[in-house]
Write a protein that holds these residues in place. Sequence first.
Motif, short mmCIF file in Angstrom:
data_model
loop_
_atom_site.label_atom_id
_atom_site.label_comp_id
_atom_site.label_asym_id
_atom_site.label_seq_id
_atom_site.Cartn_x
_atom_site.Cartn_y
_atom_site.Cartn_z
N VAL A 17 1.19 -0.93 -0.21
CA VAL A 17 -0.23 -0.14 0.51
C VAL A 17 0.64 1.32 -0.41
O VAL A 17 0.69 2.27 -0.60
CB VAL A 17 -1.13 -0.11 1.17
N CYS A 66 -6.58 -2.37 0.03
CA CYS A 66 -7.06 -0.56 0.34
C CYS A 66 -7.34 -0.62 -0.62
O CYS A 66 -8.46 -1.25 -1.60
CB CYS A 66 -5.59 -0.06 0.73
N HIS A 95 -7.22 0.80 4.43
CA HIS A 95 -6.70 -0.44 4.63
C HIS A 95 -7.90 -1.18 5.06
O HIS A 95 -8.68 -1.00 5.31
CB HIS A 95 -5.33 0.05 5.81
#
Length: 143
Positions: A17, A66, A95
């Motif tokens: 992420v 995410c 997330h």
Amino acid sequence: MAKHVNLIKLSVGTESVADLAAWQKTRQALAADGNPRHVTRMFPKRVDEILDGGSIYWVIKGIIQCRQRILSLDEVDRGDGIRRCAIVLDPELHHTAASPRRPFQGWRYLKPEDTPPDLSTKRANDDALPADLSQALADIGVL
């Protein structure tokens, strides 16, 4: 029942992420409003449903990790006669619980009832598990 629909997309070449966030920050300079965009060749037909609260869920290393809220869908003209869609995104990445996904091309619609829940803000900052461990835990339903 929610009226909106989401999109799901592979984040090809992204390791985490944090990688996605870093990549989007470099691309933000290209947008006058400072919001990240993902340009795709296919323009969604369900625009109203997407813009009624939809998000794009990012698959990283085979797992949804995410999401980002979709702000608008803008037509892009690069002068080559091909109609493209810029998916304009909220810069904030949320997330989500890990949810494994098989590879696919392009983007797909994702119903709200099929989306993984957001992680609490306390868990969002946890260190990421190695991709293979995260995948194994998701496969058995632990994540």
